[in-house]
Design an enzyme around this catalytic site. Sequence first.
Site, PDB file in Angstrom:
ATOM      1  N   LYS A 191       5.530   9.095   8.918  1.00 32.34           N
ATOM      2  CA  LYS A 191       5.369   8.487  10.235  1.00 32.34           C
ATOM      3  C   LYS A 191       6.441   8.914  11.238  1.00 32.34           C
ATOM      4  CE  LYS A 191       2.755   4.569   8.398  1.00 32.34           C
ATOM      5  NZ  LYS A 191       1.419   4.954   8.878  1.00 32.34           N
ATOM      6  N   ASP A 241       9.317   2.780  -0.782  1.00 28.57           N
ATOM      7  CA  ASP A 241       8.325   3.426   0.079  1.00 28.57           C
ATOM      8  C   ASP A 241       8.667   3.054   1.515  1.00 28.57           C
ATOM      9  OD1 ASP A 241       6.186   4.247   1.581  1.00 28.57           O
ATOM     10  OD2 ASP A 241       4.656   3.453   0.240  1.00 28.57           O
ATOM     11  N   TYR A 277       0.851  -1.192   0.000  1.00 29.33           N
ATOM     12  CA  TYR A 277       0.000   0.000   0.000  1.00 29.33           C
ATOM     13  C   TYR A 277       0.880   1.232   0.000  1.00 29.33           C
ATOM     14  CZ  TYR A 277      -3.320   3.528   1.673  1.00 29.33           C
ATOM     15  OH  TYR A 277      -4.097   4.655   1.807  1.00 29.33           O
TER      16      TYR A 277
END
Length: 430
Positions: free
Chosen positions: A269, A241, A146
């Site tokens: 994050k 990613d 994702y």
Amino acid sequence: MSYQTKKSHHEFARARQSIAGGVNSAVRAFKQVGGEPVFFARGEGAYLFDIDGNRYIDYVGSWGPAILGHAHPAVVKAVADTAATGMSYGAPTVIESEMAELVKQLMPSIEKLRMVSSGTEATMSAIRLARGFTGRDKIVKFEGCYHGSGDSLLVKAGSSALTLGVPSSPGVPAALASLTLTLEYNNIEQLRDLFGKIGSEIACVIIEPVAGNMNCIPPVPGFLETLRELTARHGALLIFDEVMTGFRVALGGAQALYGIAPDLTTLGKVIGGGMPVGAFGGRADIMDRITPDGPVFHAGTLSGNPVAMAAGLATLREVMQPGFYAGLERKARMFMEGLGERAKAAGVPLSSVVVGGMFGFFFTDAAPVTSYRQATACDIERFKRFFHGMLAEGVYLAPSAYEAGFVSSAHTDADISATLAAAGRVFQTL
């Protein structure tokens, strides 16, 4: 513990009247596990406290950023001190350069970077840049990975591995999806086949170097190495990613852990310390193609927000302490090894994995789990029962069988022992 959720039930009903689906991010709605979401009031260290007064040992960690635990004093102070001087200017600040310099120091593959406000924005921008740099349109992603909610990335595999993608969400144009190819994660043969056929047409390959959105699945030996070799040979860019893995699995991210230097990296994050943030960066010759120096457009009103930069810098300075990541991994292994022992004692098939401060477990006797197909074949109904059983025991796990879990430096051995004792009781009911 006496487990009550009356106030959460009321607040969810209230939220549904004004917020689409009652939540601002789909997984929070508990649709994948059943029941209703818990509404939280505060966090402290390894714990979350809901509005009904229940306390939970937290293994979600705001989906990864809370690597120091919740409300870490150094991060809270940095945020408060910065906010007191101004929340946002929409103009350059010194702290943006400080953040960029530290990220470059810790991730040498990044020569220049841009700050953004979310992981989705980071991946969208990195892909646009890759297309602009190479002059090619097609991109490659992997099933089960994702990369945010950008249109080009909400694509599933077609009828065969090499079929161009089809939209996985209404609102994604089929014409755009046709430019995205989806392969099986960890399948080296598919990689070689695809690049052998259309390597010269591929702008970039984007991948979670450790997949964290089909639970937690690390790369098999040779997979990332093959990907690096093929992209370099065919002139395609390799995008890691690392929104989830960056500064979570190792100080230099997954690229340091596995010794692979991507062309571009996306981050989020941990680098925001819990504040909304993202970044993308890489080789200087690629990054120099972004406006204002180059033709590939990028802008963001709140990019490099000083409060987010302060939270991220405070967090990164803490994780740079000697032994920090060894401590995280020890705790994660203590958790997963203990979970396996208690599952075995209860006759429950379980497979688990640890990568740095990330972990995952699957209700299956097929180990190791290396692909999306295997992950989705696990006993999801048993996971749902386990999730709710642990919630009632005061343990907060991700409300989905397809999400990685996280430990923080705030978790103690006593917290993990208490979690394992609870798991032992729940396993007996499955």
